[in-house]
Design a protein around this motif. Structure first.
Motif, mmCIF file in Angstrom:
data_model
loop_
_atom_site.group_PDB
_atom_site.id
_atom_site.type_symbol
_atom_site.label_atom_id
_atom_site.label_comp_id
_atom_site.label_asym_id
_atom_site.label_seq_id
_atom_site.Cartn_x
_atom_site.Cartn_y
_atom_site.Cartn_z
ATOM 1 N N VAL A 1 0.800 -1.184 -0.477
ATOM 2 C CA VAL A 1 0.411 0.224 0.217
ATOM 3 C C VAL A 1 0.970 1.346 0.182
ATOM 4 N N GLY A 2 0.428 1.953 -0.895
ATOM 5 C CA GLY A 2 1.386 3.290 -1.109
ATOM 6 C C GLY A 2 0.739 4.410 -0.602
ATOM 7 N N ASP A 3 0.756 5.660 -0.519
ATOM 8 C CA ASP A 3 0.630 6.821 0.013
ATOM 9 C C ASP A 3 -0.146 8.161 -1.298
ATOM 10 N N SER A 4 -1.529 7.538 -1.162
ATOM 11 C CA SER A 4 -2.201 8.172 -2.144
ATOM 12 C C SER A 4 -2.247 10.007 -1.956
ATOM 13 N N ASP A 5 -2.247 10.705 -0.236
ATOM 14 C CA ASP A 5 -1.302 11.890 -0.338
ATOM 15 C C ASP A 5 -0.418 12.246 -1.072
ATOM 16 N N ALA A 6 0.784 11.773 -1.697
ATOM 17 C CA ALA A 6 1.559 12.235 -2.114
ATOM 18 C C ALA A 6 1.717 12.568 -3.882
ATOM 19 N N LEU A 7 1.061 12.018 -4.977
ATOM 20 C CA LEU A 7 0.695 11.946 -5.754
ATOM 21 C C LEU A 7 0.860 13.292 -6.374
ATOM 22 N N GLU A 8 1.017 13.030 -7.262
ATOM 23 C CA GLU A 8 1.791 14.780 -8.142
ATOM 24 C C GLU A 8 1.012 14.181 -9.721
ATOM 25 N N VAL A 9 0.154 15.235 -10.125
ATOM 26 C CA VAL A 9 -0.297 15.220 -11.687
ATOM 27 C C VAL A 9 1.597 14.441 -12.668
ATOM 28 N N ILE B 1 -2.171 2.665 -5.309
ATOM 29 C CA ILE B 1 -2.383 3.980 -4.576
ATOM 30 C C ILE B 1 -3.781 4.303 -4.986
ATOM 31 N N GLY B 2 -4.510 4.280 -5.398
ATOM 32 C CA GLY B 2 -6.247 3.226 -6.043
ATOM 33 C C GLY B 2 -6.582 1.883 -5.835
ATOM 34 N N VAL B 3 -8.085 2.759 -6.373
ATOM 35 C CA VAL B 3 -9.011 1.481 -6.710
ATOM 36 C C VAL B 3 -9.939 1.921 -7.832
ATOM 37 N N ASN B 4 -9.301 1.271 -8.545
ATOM 38 C CA ASN B 4 -10.399 1.852 -10.351
ATOM 39 C C ASN B 4 -11.776 1.544 -9.757
ATOM 40 N N SER B 5 -12.420 3.165 -10.062
ATOM 41 C CA SER B 5 -13.943 2.927 -9.725
ATOM 42 C C SER B 5 -15.227 3.936 -11.094
ATOM 43 N N GLN B 6 -14.744 3.714 -12.257
ATOM 44 C CA GLN B 6 -15.968 4.436 -12.572
ATOM 45 C C GLN B 6 -14.363 5.217 -14.108
ATOM 46 N N GLY C 1 -10.648 7.998 -22.000
ATOM 47 C CA GLY C 1 -9.608 8.936 -21.981
ATOM 48 C C GLY C 1 -9.322 9.707 -20.109
ATOM 49 N N LEU C 2 -10.823 9.159 -19.342
ATOM 50 C CA LEU C 2 -11.189 9.386 -18.641
ATOM 51 C C LEU C 2 -11.544 8.753 -17.326
ATOM 52 N N SER C 3 -10.310 8.412 -16.637
ATOM 53 C CA SER C 3 -10.759 7.433 -15.722
ATOM 54 C C SER C 3 -10.242 7.220 -14.346
ATOM 55 N N PHE C 4 -11.558 6.907 -13.877
ATOM 56 C CA PHE C 4 -11.181 7.857 -11.647
ATOM 57 C C PHE C 4 -11.449 6.515 -10.699
ATOM 58 N N ALA C 5 -9.730 6.642 -9.539
ATOM 59 C CA ALA C 5 -9.571 5.744 -9.115
ATOM 60 C C ALA C 5 -9.529 6.606 -7.652
ATOM 61 N N ILE C 6 -10.698 5.912 -6.158
ATOM 62 C CA ILE C 6 -10.324 6.054 -4.839
ATOM 63 C C ILE C 6 -9.248 5.659 -4.133
ATOM 64 N N PRO C 7 -8.921 6.652 -3.824
ATOM 65 C CA PRO C 7 -6.979 7.019 -3.090
ATOM 66 C C PRO C 7 -6.968 5.949 -2.238
ATOM 67 N N ILE C 8 -5.961 5.352 -2.336
ATOM 68 C CA ILE C 8 -5.647 4.002 -1.462
ATOM 69 C C ILE C 8 -6.720 4.679 -0.071
ATOM 70 N N LYS C 9 -5.426 5.829 0.301
ATOM 71 C CA LYS C 9 -5.419 6.343 1.994
ATOM 72 C C LYS C 9 -7.528 6.127 2.008
ATOM 73 N N VAL C 10 -8.395 6.650 1.322
ATOM 74 C CA VAL C 10 -9.644 6.702 1.484
ATOM 75 C C VAL C 10 -10.658 5.039 1.466
ATOM 76 N N ALA C 11 -10.221 4.276 0.245
ATOM 77 C CA ALA C 11 -10.345 3.143 0.231
ATOM 78 C C ALA C 11 -10.052 2.210 1.779
#
Length: 468
Positions: free
Chosen positions: A152-160, A221-226, A236-246
């Protein structure tokens, strides 16, 4: 010949440049080998009523009048209402070696049977430990020990701009790996206000739901959701739940079978440039409080309609959508600092975070006068609300009902027929006569906030009366 020699020299000069760029690209081969054993395929079965007519020619719609004809002459359908099995596919990943699996709530919701397929092709029935629809997280458990787990990683540290890798079963094609970059972080979607989504351009399709999103270090760092799509497939647009939240939600589900979310008790709306000017803000920022639920944590802390929330626990709000995820992910019972702008001055309020309820509605009666004010400075027609209207529109007292809007300041502010005007500036509207007096006092050439209720929801509009 000299031209060819010049081209070759230029090509040789460019080689190191392309080589450097190529060396910077990530190598996913080993990463995929390392993380794939902890990824699973999930299939579900649900028994549903078959939508086929039990007799030839019998209408499929149960409310069709012709059904009575068939029942009367042929009797009830043989064997009762036929059933069929609906199947769906999704993905997931193992978070503990004793068989605990994380996936999406929508993958397993309503399933009668859940089957998990491991990377070594073993298939195991899974127990649903619990799910949380607000964050779209579900926890499963299978009776296996010593399983490979994800890191498990740190989703808060993610950068664009960071590279990410998705593994799942799009359209049932197991262990499909797709790569892309982080397109945005903290993205709020209209139907999922409590999740600050990670947006990526990694190809995700039906069947990827619930699968892991890895960073370049092989950490989830995330759970692919929608996905956002006009076709049902990837665009071209996918969204993942941050692993910290999950993981926070998963821990609550494992401990108690359900998840809880923070609750403030306010309805907020964006601060438009016109509203920012009317409230004395230099730029559009924060979340404008349209209403405060009676008895809520916000009410207890002294928050008011018309306050602009600028920060929550020292996190500045660039827009209204930033607030729900911050509140939802706060721990119930914790104290939070809420900085607001009120009457042109900033102040800090301390709020004790409550638990988000399922639903709350308030109602009340009064008044039956039928007086109207028409035209005037706003080119607007309003009337008193009768008891039936108050009950239906959920306006216990005060306010005036908009029954007509002409071409003028009211229309430019966005008022429409059916709106209930609750407040003008800092004054609550008592009745039609009071509203007329407030309108007469409106300063020309300066925007003033007006609170209305539209289809049961409070909304601020910026009202400006032009100078003559």
């Amino acid at each position: 010949m000299s031209a060819l020699r010049g081209f070759l020299v230029a090509a040789l000069v460019l080689v190191p440049v392309f080589g450097t760029a190529q060396a910077a690209l990530p190598e996913f081969t080993q990463l995929v080998k390392d993380v794939s054993p902890a990824v699973v395929n999930i299939s579900t079965t649900q028994k549903v009523k078959r939508q086929a007519a039990p007799f030839p020619g019998m209408p499929m719609d149960p409310d069709d009048p012709m059904n009575e004809f068939f029942r009367r002459f042929f009797g009830p359908p043989p064997g009762g209402v036929p059933q069929q099995q609906a199947r769906s596919l999704g993905s997931g990943f193992i978070i503990s070696s004793d068989g605990t699996i994380l996936t999406n709530a929508h993958v397993v919701k309503g399933a009668d049977e859940i089957l998990v397929k491991l990377s070594d092709h073993r298939e195991e029935p899974a127990e649903l430990v619990g799910l949380d629809e607000r964050t779209d997280v579900a926890v499963l458990r299978i009776k296996e020990k010593g399983l490979p787990v994800v890191k498990v990683g740190d989703s808060d540290a993610l950068e664009v701009g960071e590279w990410v890798l998705a593994i799942g079963s799009p359209f049932g094609l197991e262990y499909t790996a797709t790569a892309g970059i982080v397109s945005a972080v903290g993205r709020t979607l209209p139907s999922d206000a409590y999740v600050p989504f990670i947006q990526t351009d990694a190809a995700v399709n039906p069947g990827n739901s619930g699968g892991p999103l890895f960073n370049a270090e092989g950490e989830v760092i995330g759970v692919n959701s929608q996905i956002y799509s006009r076709t049902g497939g990837y665009m071209g647009l996918s969204f993942a739940i941050p692993i910290k939240v999950a993981m926070r939600v998963a821990k609550q589900i494992e401990n108690s079978g359900q998840a809880s979310h923070g609750y403030l008790g306010v309805t907020v709306q964006p601060v438009t440039p016109a509203l920012a000017q009317s409230f004395g803000l230099k730029r559009s920022q924060g979340a404008l409080v349209a209403s405060v639920a009676p008895g809520s944590p916000a009410a207890e802390a002294g928050l008011r309609s018309g306050d602009i929330i600028l920060s929550f626990n020292d996190t500045a709000l660039s827009n209204a959508g930033d607030l729900p995820p911050l509140v939802g992910n706060a721990n119930v019972g914790d104290k939070a600092k809420v900085r607001v702008l009120r009457d042109g001055k900033q102040r800090t309020l301390n709020v004790v975070i409550g638990e988000l309820p399922d639903a709350e509605q308030l109602a009340g009666p009064t008044s039956s006068r039928d007086e109207r004010a028409q035209g005037g400075r706003l080119k607007l027609a309003v009337t008193e609300l009768n008891d039936v209207q108050r009950d239906r529109l959920d306006v216990p007292k005060g306010g005036v009902l908009v029954v007509g809007v002409g071409d003028g300041p009211a229309a430019r502010a966005g008022l429409t027929r059916g709106d209930v005007i609750l407040r003008v500036g800092d004054s609550e509207v008592k009745d039609v006569d009071h509203f007329k007096k407030l309108v007469d006092k409106l300063p020309a050439g300066r925007a003033v906030p007006m609170l209305v209720q539209r289809r049961g929801n409070p909304l601020f509009l910026a009202l400006s009366v032009p100078e003559k």
